[in-house]
Design a protein around this motif. Sequence first.
Motif, short mmCIF file in Angstrom:
data_model
loop_
_atom_site.label_atom_id
_atom_site.label_comp_id
_atom_site.label_asym_id
_atom_site.label_seq_id
_atom_site.Cartn_x
_atom_site.Cartn_y
_atom_site.Cartn_z
N ALA A 11 0.83 -1.21 0.00
CA ALA A 11 0.00 0.00 0.00
C ALA A 11 0.86 1.26 0.00
O ALA A 11 0.59 2.21 -0.74
N ARG A 12 1.91 1.28 0.83
CA ARG A 12 2.77 2.46 0.89
C ARG A 12 3.59 2.64 -0.40
O ARG A 12 3.81 3.76 -0.84
N VAL A 13 4.04 1.54 -1.00
CA VAL A 13 4.77 1.64 -2.28
C VAL A 13 3.84 2.22 -3.34
O VAL A 13 4.22 3.14 -4.07
N TYR A 14 2.63 1.71 -3.41
CA TYR A 14 1.67 2.23 -4.39
C TYR A 14 1.41 3.72 -4.16
O TYR A 14 1.45 4.52 -5.10
N GLU A 15 1.16 4.10 -2.92
CA GLU A 15 0.89 5.50 -2.60
C GLU A 15 2.07 6.39 -2.97
O GLU A 15 1.89 7.49 -3.48
N ARG A 16 3.27 5.92 -2.69
CA ARG A 16 4.47 6.70 -3.01
C ARG A 16 4.58 6.93 -4.52
O ARG A 16 4.85 8.03 -4.98
N LEU A 17 4.37 5.86 -5.29
CA LEU A 17 4.45 5.99 -6.75
C LEU A 17 3.33 6.89 -7.28
O LEU A 17 3.56 7.74 -8.14
N ALA A 18 2.12 6.71 -6.78
CA ALA A 18 0.97 7.49 -7.26
C ALA A 18 1.13 8.98 -6.94
O ALA A 18 0.62 9.83 -7.69
N ALA A 19 1.82 9.31 -5.86
CA ALA A 19 1.98 10.70 -5.45
C ALA A 19 3.21 11.38 -6.07
O ALA A 19 3.37 12.59 -5.93
N ASP A 20 4.04 10.63 -6.75
CA ASP A 20 5.28 11.20 -7.28
C ASP A 20 5.02 12.02 -8.54
O ASP A 20 4.50 11.50 -9.54
N ALA A 21 5.38 13.30 -8.50
CA ALA A 21 5.10 14.22 -9.61
C ALA A 21 5.84 13.83 -10.89
O ALA A 21 5.27 13.89 -11.98
N ALA A 22 7.10 13.44 -10.77
CA ALA A 22 7.87 13.07 -11.96
C ALA A 22 7.28 11.85 -12.64
O ALA A 22 7.15 11.80 -13.87
N LEU A 23 6.91 10.85 -11.86
CA LEU A 23 6.30 9.64 -12.43
C LEU A 23 4.92 9.96 -13.02
O LEU A 23 4.59 9.50 -14.12
N SER A 24 4.14 10.77 -12.32
CA SER A 24 2.82 11.15 -12.82
C SER A 24 2.89 11.89 -14.15
O SER A 24 2.02 11.74 -15.00
N SER A 25 3.94 12.68 -14.34
CA SER A 25 4.09 13.41 -15.60
C SER A 25 4.34 12.45 -16.77
O SER A 25 4.08 12.79 -17.92
N LEU A 26 4.81 11.25 -16.47
CA LEU A 26 5.11 10.26 -17.51
C LEU A 26 3.98 9.26 -17.73
O LEU A 26 3.74 8.84 -18.86
N VAL A 27 3.29 8.83 -16.66
CA VAL A 27 2.25 7.80 -16.81
C VAL A 27 0.88 8.22 -16.27
O VAL A 27 -0.06 7.43 -16.30
N GLY A 28 0.77 9.43 -15.76
CA GLY A 28 -0.49 9.86 -15.16
C GLY A 28 -0.79 9.01 -13.95
O GLY A 28 0.06 8.79 -13.10
#
Length: 140
Positions: A11-28
């Motif tokens: 759950a924490r790994v998922y939340e960390r990835l989902a909240a990351d701005a750099a990753l979100s800019s690439l995969v939403g």
Amino acid sequence: MSYLFGAGLQARVYERLAADAALSSLVGSAIHDGPLKPGPEGAARDYVTLGEESVRANDTNTSVGAIHDFTVTVHSARDGFDTAKRIAAAVCAALVDAPLTIEAGRLVALRFLRAGAERGPGPEKRKISMRFRAVVDAAD
């Protein structure tokens, strides 16, 4: 030792990835528990999945703990590896040494172990699987 920390860690790994701005800019918001089914939705997107995990006891005389080795995979329908590698780099930047707070436990370390990049037939033409290691102890 038990599988006490598994759900909380994921759950924490998922939340960390989902909240990351750099990753979100690439995969939403395209972070999933499993690969997308073939079809128009999955074929046109780059996305990330949380994957396999293996766990072993890491108990001592004074604490209960576990070592979790888990996979995060980048999936891409693109012809080249450039975007997939940028996504993989963003995943690593978000996770390595991340200060995650885990239910019933304390994250001691979160490290990158290895990665493998593969070509495949469409619609998923590129895949990068990364292996991470989380060392967890029971909360004091």
